[in-house]
Design a protein around this motif. Structure first.
Motif, PDB file in Angstrom:
ATOM      1  N   PHE A 217      11.897 -26.940  21.500  1.00 19.06           N
ATOM      2  CA  PHE A 217      11.297 -25.742  20.897  1.00 19.06           C
ATOM      3  C   PHE A 217       9.842 -25.618  21.313  1.00 19.06           C
ATOM      4  N   GLU A 218       9.097 -26.705  21.193  1.00 19.51           N
ATOM      5  CA  GLU A 218       7.672 -26.659  21.512  1.00 19.51           C
ATOM      6  C   GLU A 218       7.456 -26.309  22.991  1.00 19.51           C
ATOM      7  N   ARG A 219       8.209 -26.917  23.889  1.00 15.86           N
ATOM      8  CA  ARG A 219       8.067 -26.608  25.315  1.00 15.86           C
ATOM      9  C   ARG A 219       8.441 -25.158  25.603  1.00 15.86           C
ATOM     10  N   PHE A 220       9.508 -24.666  24.979  1.00 13.78           N
ATOM     11  CA  PHE A 220       9.947 -23.288  25.196  1.00 13.78           C
ATOM     12  C   PHE A 220       8.867 -22.297  24.749  1.00 13.78           C
ATOM     13  N   PHE A 221       8.314 -22.487  23.554  1.00 16.99           N
ATOM     14  CA  PHE A 221       7.318 -21.535  23.061  1.00 16.99           C
ATOM     15  C   PHE A 221       6.011 -21.627  23.820  1.00 16.99           C
ATOM     16  N   ARG A 222       5.649 -22.796  24.314  1.00 20.80           N
ATOM     17  CA  ARG A 222       4.444 -22.910  25.159  1.00 20.80           C
ATOM     18  C   ARG A 222       4.653 -22.172  26.483  1.00 20.80           C
TER      19      ARG A 222
ATOM     20  N   SER B 184      -1.009 -18.658  19.032  1.00 22.88           N
ATOM     21  CA  SER B 184      -0.443 -19.169  17.777  1.00 22.88           C
ATOM     22  C   SER B 184       0.032 -18.031  16.882  1.00 22.88           C
ATOM     23  N   HIS B 185      -0.729 -16.940  16.832  1.00 27.76           N
ATOM     24  CA  HIS B 185      -0.312 -15.779  16.045  1.00 27.76           C
ATOM     25  C   HIS B 185       0.981 -15.178  16.603  1.00 27.76           C
ATOM     26  N   ILE B 186       1.075 -15.092  17.921  1.00 29.57           N
ATOM     27  CA  ILE B 186       2.276 -14.522  18.545  1.00 29.57           C
ATOM     28  C   ILE B 186       3.486 -15.413  18.287  1.00 29.57           C
ATOM     29  N   ARG B 187       3.321 -16.729  18.431  1.00 33.73           N
ATOM     30  CA  ARG B 187       4.429 -17.652  18.163  1.00 33.73           C
ATOM     31  C   ARG B 187       4.900 -17.542  16.717  1.00 33.73           C
TER      32      ARG B 187
END
Length: 143
Positions: A67-72, A94-97
């Motif tokens: 999840f973290e790699r995908f959202f980055r 961070s706001h967009i995520r």
């Protein structure tokens, strides 16, 4: 006999050490049990614009890392489309995520327990790089 609807609220503080997913399932389960409510609806709401909530797999830690790699990759820091950087380069990403994930969850309560599946856990998803104390408000309504 008429059912008597009750409600209770509680606030959880989740201490983060930077971006990632932080489980707080145990605290939620304990809170529901302590309420004495057997059947109802639990609502969880994170009071921040750069963190979110997820119900996700709790067995394989690779899921959380994925999840973290995908959202980055999806919302990278330093994207020239993002102008808002008042709190640093991870501010607008961070706001967009957080906007792409849930900030409020609804979970049925059955037999005095949140009705989670076998492999489901409740997570705060911290999107900022710095440590934070994140507030999650729980509201439980039921009988």
């Amino acid at each position: 006999m008429e059912a008597r609807i009750r409600q209770t609220t509680r606030q959880f503080t989740i201490r983060t050490q930077g971006a990632g997913l932080y489980a707080f399932t145990r605290e939620v389960v304990e809170g529901v049990r302590a309420s004495g409510i057997l059947t109802g609806l639990l609502t969880l709401h994170v009071q921040h614009t750069s963190a979110s909530l997820l119900i996700q797999e709790n067995a394989d830690p690779d899921v959380l890392g994925d999840f973290e790699r995908f959202f980055r990759r999806l919302v990278p820091e330093g994207d020239p489309l993002c102008r808002h950087d008042a709190e640093g380069p991870d501010d607008m990403p961070s706001h967009i995520r957080a906007a792409l994930n849930a900030t409020t969850l609804s979970i049925p309560v059955v037999d005095g327990e949140p009705a989670l599946g076998t492999w489901q856990g409740i997570y705060l998803y911290e999107h900022r790089g710095a440590p934070h104390g994140r507030a999650v408000v729980a509201h439980l309504l039921g009988e």
